[in-house]
Write an enzyme that holds these catalytic residues in place. Sequence first.
Site, PDB file in Angstrom:
ATOM      1  N   GLU A  49       0.805  -1.241   0.147  1.00 57.56           N
ATOM      2  CA  GLU A  49      -0.105   0.026  -0.144  1.00 57.56           C
ATOM      3  C   GLU A  49       0.851   0.845  -0.068  1.00 57.56           C
ATOM      4  O   GLU A  49       0.610   2.172  -0.726  1.00 57.56           O
ATOM      5  CB  GLU A  49      -1.016  -0.002   1.292  1.00 57.56           C
ATOM      6  CG  GLU A  49      -2.268  -1.083   1.026  1.00 57.56           C
ATOM      7  CD  GLU A  49      -2.942  -0.642  -0.146  1.00 57.56           C
ATOM      8  OE1 GLU A  49      -3.385   0.707  -0.488  1.00 57.56           O
ATOM      9  OE2 GLU A  49      -3.548  -1.706  -0.873  1.00 57.56           O
ATOM     10  N   CYS A 204     -11.523   3.075 -15.470  1.00 59.73           N
ATOM     11  CA  CYS A 204     -11.710   4.370 -15.388  1.00 59.73           C
ATOM     12  C   CYS A 204     -10.574   5.183 -15.386  1.00 59.73           C
ATOM     13  O   CYS A 204     -10.257   5.831 -14.327  1.00 59.73           O
ATOM     14  CB  CYS A 204     -12.731   4.666 -14.178  1.00 59.73           C
ATOM     15  SG  CYS A 204     -13.322   6.410 -14.418  1.00 59.73           S
ATOM     16  N   CYS A 211     -15.343   2.902 -21.016  1.00 59.05           N
ATOM     17  CA  CYS A 211     -16.461   2.844 -20.355  1.00 59.05           C
ATOM     18  C   CYS A 211     -17.229   1.919 -21.060  1.00 59.05           C
ATOM     19  O   CYS A 211     -18.170   1.314 -20.031  1.00 59.05           O
ATOM     20  CB  CYS A 211     -17.416   4.118 -20.719  1.00 59.05           C
ATOM     21  SG  CYS A 211     -16.419   5.638 -20.142  1.00 59.05           S
ATOM     22  N   CYS A 214     -17.024  -0.899 -18.389  1.00 63.95           N
ATOM     23  CA  CYS A 214     -17.169  -0.236 -16.995  1.00 63.95           C
ATOM     24  C   CYS A 214     -18.762  -1.231 -16.653  1.00 63.95           C
ATOM     25  O   CYS A 214     -19.658  -0.878 -17.343  1.00 63.95           O
ATOM     26  CB  CYS A 214     -17.308   1.164 -17.144  1.00 63.95           C
ATOM     27  SG  CYS A 214     -17.267   1.623 -15.208  1.00 63.95           S
ATOM     28  N   CYS A 220     -23.430   5.971 -14.818  1.00 60.22           N
ATOM     29  CA  CYS A 220     -22.653   7.174 -14.610  1.00 60.22           C
ATOM     30  C   CYS A 220     -22.878   8.412 -15.257  1.00 60.22           C
ATOM     31  O   CYS A 220     -23.419   8.671 -16.433  1.00 60.22           O
ATOM     32  CB  CYS A 220     -21.306   6.763 -15.352  1.00 60.22           C
ATOM     33  SG  CYS A 220     -19.955   7.860 -15.321  1.00 60.22           S
TER      34      CYS A 220
END
Length: 374
Positions: A49, A204, A211, A214, A220
């Site tokens: 992370e 994205c 898209c 997606c 959206c």
Amino acid sequence: MSNTPPAALPDSAASGRFAKQVLGWFALHGRKHLPWQNPRDPYRVWISEIMLQQTQVTTVIDYFNRFVETFPELKSLAEADSDLVMHHWSGLGYYARARNLHRCAQLVMAEHQGNLPEDLESLQSLPGIGRSTAGAIRSLAFGQYASILDGNVKRVLARHYAVEGWPGETAVLKRLWQLSEHLTPQRHCADYNQAMMDLGAMVCVRTKPLCEACPLVQSCVARARGEIDRYPGKKVKSSKPVRSAQLLVVLDDADNILLQKRPPSGIWGGLWSLPECPAEQRGEHWCQVNLGLQVKPLSQMSLRRHTFSHFHLDITPVLLKMEKPLKAVMDENSLVWYNLSQPEDLGLAAPVSTILQQIDPKIPIAENNEGEAR
Ligand code: SF4
């Protein structure tokens, strides 16, 4: 000032649909075989992370594997020499992350019996762990409920809900956190968080989002309005200032090169660099006053620009030959003669390794990956 939208939140049916679509996409397309996911323990999740905060997955994988091979557990990292830690970070950029990582490991040994804490408050009190990273560690490593908001998640949410304004503004950030907390499901929280990060990194994406692939395309708002490029809002740019400096390449009789350790804070903090001399001073004079070295000028190398987040640094490398060391003034701990034919494992600032490489092509160039995270 941004035109922040009213703080209405999606109703429970819409939120449920959102999470279901994201999780459905994750089951088919999400990333499940990254090195820190197999095995997935708190130490490995934490290291990944921190590395992923400013760097893409494809770059992080090799760094991560080398890092955990050398420091397989938190204890070995806590006990490691800081030069070795910086060496393993060299090229990843944003070096405060490495210094914080090292300090964090030492604090966890001292205050948490060597185990990363599970609760958000304790995690966020540790160096280098902010709210989103704490949420990622809690959910991914401990399987507990927590929401996240890294750069990728911000982009997905800002577009899907057409959140106006630059996410660096407090009101915009607050709105995005509200959405993230509201949408994160109690069940399958780890998969959902991983899915949102993956969706932002893989679908994205910043320019030309995919898209058609997606799972959120039907709902959206930015897409429906044909205004995807507007979100997330950009910071109003001011041009970066330009600073200048000379980096002194001091050679001894055996053509070793003098390196100086940078102070812990500031640019290249804790890394090894060529001694930096203000642009308006003469290198010979600077060496005598600051290092106690008598040197004579050889030549100048061509100017190069290194860009930081807040300014450009125009660097002129200047070649000098040591004539006589004045040992009394030398600080042995922060200076080293770098042997080009047998280079030591030192954390080098990226432009320094480039300059050394030009002097001797056998020196590896550290990459400077300062791009979008994940
Ligand atoms: Fe992003 Fe397009 Fe999906 Fe909207 S539809 S969230 S813009 S990828």
